[in-house]
Motif scaffolding. Structure first.
Motif, PDB file in Angstrom:
ATOM      1  N   ASP A  47       8.111  16.043  -2.542  1.00  9.24           N
ATOM      2  CA  ASP A  47       8.035  17.207  -1.668  1.00  9.24           C
ATOM      3  C   ASP A  47       9.422  17.370  -1.056  1.00  9.24           C
ATOM      4  N   LEU A  48      10.111  18.402  -1.449  1.00 11.25           N
ATOM      5  CA  LEU A  48      11.504  18.514  -1.032  1.00 11.25           C
ATOM      6  C   LEU A  48      11.888  19.943  -0.720  1.00 11.25           C
ATOM      7  N   THR A  49      13.009  20.056  -0.016  1.00 10.87           N
ATOM      8  CA  THR A  49      13.591  21.363   0.285  1.00 10.87           C
ATOM      9  C   THR A  49      14.854  21.502  -0.543  1.00 10.87           C
ATOM     10  N   PRO A  50      14.850  22.411  -1.489  1.00  6.27           N
ATOM     11  CA  PRO A  50      16.077  22.621  -2.267  1.00  6.27           C
ATOM     12  C   PRO A  50      17.103  23.414  -1.458  1.00  6.27           C
ATOM     13  N   ALA A  51      18.326  23.389  -1.882  1.00  9.56           N
ATOM     14  CA  ALA A  51      19.387  24.078  -1.156  1.00  9.56           C
ATOM     15  C   ALA A  51      19.124  25.580  -1.038  1.00  9.56           C
ATOM     16  N   ARG A  52      18.465  26.150  -2.034  1.00  7.17           N
ATOM     17  CA  ARG A  52      18.192  27.597  -2.010  1.00  7.17           C
ATOM     18  C   ARG A  52      17.260  27.985  -0.873  1.00  7.17           C
ATOM     19  N   ALA A  53      16.548  26.989  -0.315  1.00  2.00           N
ATOM     20  CA  ALA A  53      15.626  27.252   0.797  1.00  2.00           C
ATOM     21  C   ALA A  53      16.240  26.840   2.126  1.00  2.00           C
ATOM     22  N   TYR A  54      17.555  26.870   2.202  1.00  4.68           N
ATOM     23  CA  TYR A  54      18.262  26.406   3.407  1.00  4.68           C
ATOM     24  C   TYR A  54      17.770  27.120   4.660  1.00  4.68           C
ATOM     25  N   TYR A  55      17.580  28.429   4.599  1.00  2.07           N
ATOM     26  CA  TYR A  55      17.245  29.189   5.813  1.00  2.07           C
ATOM     27  C   TYR A  55      15.771  29.098   6.184  1.00  2.07           C
ATOM     28  N   THR A  56      14.927  28.750   5.256  1.00  3.79           N
ATOM     29  CA  THR A  56      13.496  28.679   5.555  1.00  3.79           C
ATOM     30  C   THR A  56      13.001  27.246   5.699  1.00  3.79           C
ATOM     31  N   SER A  57      13.752  26.303   5.164  1.00  3.15           N
ATOM     32  CA  SER A  57      13.348  24.890   5.157  1.00  3.15           C
ATOM     33  C   SER A  57      11.991  24.667   4.514  1.00  3.15           C
ATOM     34  N   THR A  58      11.637  25.533   3.589  1.00  2.00           N
ATOM     35  CA  THR A  58      10.344  25.403   2.919  1.00  2.00           C
ATOM     36  C   THR A  58      10.325  24.179   2.022  1.00  2.00           C
ATOM     37  N   LEU A  59       9.193  23.487   2.058  1.00  2.00           N
ATOM     38  CA  LEU A  59       9.005  22.352   1.166  1.00  2.00           C
ATOM     39  C   LEU A  59       8.338  22.820  -0.126  1.00  2.00           C
ATOM     40  N   TYR A  60       8.827  22.305  -1.231  1.00  2.00           N
ATOM     41  CA  TYR A  60       8.254  22.606  -2.546  1.00  2.00           C
ATOM     42  C   TYR A  60       7.878  21.298  -3.227  1.00  2.00           C
ATOM     43  N   GLN A  61       6.868  21.377  -4.062  1.00  2.00           N
ATOM     44  CA  GLN A  61       6.478  20.210  -4.856  1.00  2.00           C
ATOM     45  C   GLN A  61       7.170  20.256  -6.214  1.00  2.00           C
ATOM     46  N   TYR A  62       7.814  19.162  -6.542  1.00  2.00           N
ATOM     47  CA  TYR A  62       8.423  19.031  -7.852  1.00  2.00           C
ATOM     48  C   TYR A  62       7.806  17.827  -8.555  1.00  2.00           C
ATOM     49  N   TRP A  63       7.570  17.991  -9.850  1.00  2.00           N
ATOM     50  CA  TRP A  63       6.967  16.929 -10.657  1.00  2.00           C
ATOM     51  C   TRP A  63       7.938  16.456 -11.737  1.00  2.00           C
ATOM     52  N   GLY A  64       7.891  15.165 -12.003  1.00  2.00           N
ATOM     53  CA  GLY A  64       8.608  14.632 -13.147  1.00  2.00           C
ATOM     54  C   GLY A  64       7.845  14.900 -14.425  1.00  2.00           C
ATOM     55  N   GLN A  65       8.458  14.542 -15.540  1.00  2.00           N
ATOM     56  CA  GLN A  65       7.884  14.886 -16.836  1.00  2.00           C
ATOM     57  C   GLN A  65       6.809  13.908 -17.290  1.00  2.00           C
ATOM     58  N   GLY A  66       6.650  12.808 -16.597  1.00  2.00           N
ATOM     59  CA  GLY A  66       5.642  11.829 -16.990  1.00  2.00           C
ATOM     60  C   GLY A  66       6.229  10.744 -17.859  1.00  2.00           C
ATOM     61  N   THR A  67       5.790   9.535 -17.617  1.00  2.00           N
ATOM     62  CA  THR A  67       6.182   8.401 -18.452  1.00  2.00           C
ATOM     63  C   THR A  67       4.921   7.605 -18.772  1.00  2.00           C
ATOM     64  N   GLU A  68       4.771   7.235 -20.027  1.00  2.00           N
ATOM     65  CA  GLU A  68       3.525   6.665 -20.496  1.00  2.00           C
ATOM     66  C   GLU A  68       3.502   5.149 -20.391  1.00  2.00           C
ATOM     67  N   LEU A  69       2.410   4.648 -19.851  1.00  2.00           N
ATOM     68  CA  LEU A  69       2.185   3.205 -19.762  1.00  2.00           C
ATOM     69  C   LEU A  69       0.953   2.852 -20.578  1.00  2.00           C
TER      70      LEU A  69
END
Length: 123
Positions: free
Chosen positions: A97-119
Protein backbone atom coordinates in the motif's frame (compact mmCIF):
# COMPACT_ATOMS: atom_id res chain seq x y z
CA UNK A 1 5.93 1.64 -9.82
CA UNK A 2 6.27 -2.11 -9.73
CA UNK A 3 6.79 -4.90 -7.25
CA UNK A 4 9.19 -7.69 -8.10
CA UNK A 5 8.88 -10.90 -6.10
CA UNK A 6 11.49 -13.63 -6.04
CA UNK A 7 12.66 -16.64 -4.06
CA UNK A 8 10.09 -19.31 -4.79
CA UNK A 9 10.99 -22.83 -5.75
CA UNK A 10 10.78 -26.49 -4.86
CA UNK A 11 11.58 -27.57 -1.30
CA UNK A 12 11.02 -30.67 0.77
CA UNK A 13 8.66 -30.73 3.70
CA UNK A 14 10.34 -29.36 6.79
CA UNK A 15 12.64 -27.16 4.75
CA UNK A 16 13.04 -23.39 4.63
CA UNK A 17 12.90 -20.71 2.00
CA UNK A 18 12.94 -16.92 1.94
CA UNK A 19 10.88 -14.79 -0.39
CA UNK A 20 11.77 -11.23 -1.30
CA UNK A 21 9.77 -8.48 -2.89
CA UNK A 22 11.13 -5.09 -3.85
CA UNK A 23 9.10 -2.06 -4.79
CA UNK A 24 10.68 0.22 -7.34
CA UNK A 25 9.81 3.40 -9.17
CA UNK A 26 8.88 6.90 -8.05
CA UNK A 27 7.47 6.23 -4.59
CA UNK A 28 6.71 8.80 -1.93
CA UNK A 29 6.00 6.40 0.88
CA UNK A 30 5.04 2.81 1.58
CA UNK A 31 2.62 1.87 4.31
CA UNK A 32 1.78 -1.80 4.82
CA UNK A 33 3.56 -4.51 2.89
CA UNK A 34 2.36 -8.07 2.90
CA UNK A 35 2.35 -11.54 1.47
CA UNK A 36 -0.64 -13.44 0.19
CA UNK A 37 -0.91 -16.88 -1.32
CA UNK A 38 -3.21 -18.67 -3.67
CA UNK A 39 -3.32 -22.42 -4.07
CA UNK A 40 -4.84 -23.94 -7.21
CA UNK A 41 -8.60 -23.66 -7.16
CA UNK A 42 -8.64 -21.63 -3.97
CA UNK A 43 -9.00 -17.99 -3.06
CA UNK A 44 -6.07 -15.72 -2.34
CA UNK A 45 -5.40 -15.59 1.40
CA UNK A 46 -3.41 -13.24 3.58
CA UNK A 47 -0.24 -14.82 4.93
CA UNK A 48 1.42 -11.96 6.78
CA UNK A 49 1.53 -8.19 6.79
CA UNK A 50 3.96 -5.66 8.23
CA UNK A 51 3.44 -1.97 8.80
CA UNK A 52 5.94 0.77 8.06
CA UNK A 53 7.00 0.75 11.71
CA UNK A 54 7.32 -3.01 11.92
CA UNK A 55 4.03 -4.13 13.40
CA UNK A 56 3.27 -7.61 12.12
CA UNK A 57 0.20 -9.76 11.73
CA UNK A 58 0.08 -13.40 10.66
CA UNK A 59 -2.49 -15.87 9.49
CA UNK A 60 -3.03 -18.61 12.03
CA UNK A 61 -1.79 -21.26 9.63
CA UNK A 62 1.74 -19.77 9.52
CA UNK A 63 2.18 -18.48 13.06
CA UNK A 64 5.38 -19.77 14.57
CA UNK A 65 6.74 -20.89 11.20
CA UNK A 66 6.90 -17.80 8.98
CA UNK A 67 8.45 -14.43 9.74
CA UNK A 68 7.80 -11.26 7.79
CA UNK A 69 10.30 -8.41 7.82
CA UNK A 70 11.13 -5.38 5.74
CA UNK A 71 13.99 -3.09 4.86
CA UNK A 72 12.54 0.37 4.38
CA UNK A 73 15.75 1.71 2.88
CA UNK A 74 15.45 -0.88 0.11
CA UNK A 75 11.64 -0.82 -0.19
CA UNK A 76 11.79 -4.56 0.28
CA UNK A 77 9.69 -7.03 2.22
CA UNK A 78 10.80 -10.54 3.09
CA UNK A 79 9.05 -13.72 4.14
CA UNK A 80 11.18 -16.27 5.92
CA UNK A 81 9.41 -19.61 5.78
CA UNK A 82 10.48 -22.44 8.05
CA UNK A 83 8.93 -25.80 8.73
CA UNK A 84 7.33 -25.88 5.31
CA UNK A 85 4.45 -28.25 4.69
CA UNK A 86 2.91 -29.58 1.48
CA UNK A 87 -0.17 -27.46 2.21
CA UNK A 88 2.02 -24.35 1.91
CA UNK A 89 2.26 -25.04 -1.82
CA UNK A 90 0.87 -22.01 -3.62
CA UNK A 91 1.73 -18.95 -5.64
CA UNK A 92 2.87 -16.25 -3.25
CA UNK A 93 2.09 -12.63 -4.02
CA UNK A 94 3.44 -9.54 -2.36
CA UNK A 95 1.39 -6.41 -1.95
CA UNK A 96 2.24 -2.89 -0.95
CA UNK A 97 0.00 0.00 0.00
CA UNK A 98 1.92 3.00 -1.21
CA UNK A 99 1.73 6.56 -2.45
CA UNK A 100 3.42 7.00 -5.80
CA UNK A 101 5.05 10.30 -6.69
CA UNK A 102 2.20 11.12 -9.10
CA UNK A 103 -0.11 11.30 -6.07
CA UNK A 104 2.05 13.87 -4.29
CA UNK A 105 -0.76 16.41 -3.82
CA UNK A 106 -3.43 13.94 -2.72
CA UNK A 107 -1.30 11.47 -0.75
CA UNK A 108 -3.63 8.75 -1.95
CA UNK A 109 -2.65 5.21 -1.13
CA UNK A 110 -2.79 2.62 -3.91
CA UNK A 111 -2.45 -1.13 -3.78
CA UNK A 112 0.28 -2.63 -5.89
CA UNK A 113 0.79 -6.36 -6.40
CA UNK A 114 3.84 -8.34 -7.38
CA UNK A 115 3.72 -10.89 -10.15
CA UNK A 116 3.71 -13.92 -7.87
CA UNK A 117 6.36 -16.48 -7.11
CA UNK A 118 5.57 -20.17 -6.93
CA UNK A 119 6.37 -22.39 -3.97
CA UNK A 120 6.07 -26.15 -4.14
CA UNK A 121 6.60 -28.23 -1.02
CA UNK A 122 7.06 -31.93 -1.61
CA UNK A 123 6.17 -34.52 1.00
Amino acid sequence: VQLQASGGGLVQAGGSLRLSCQASGNILRINDMGWYRQAPGKQRDLVAVISSVGTTNYADFVKGRFTISRDNAKNTVYLQMNGLRPEDTAVYYCKADLTPARAYYTSTLYQYWGQGTELTVSS
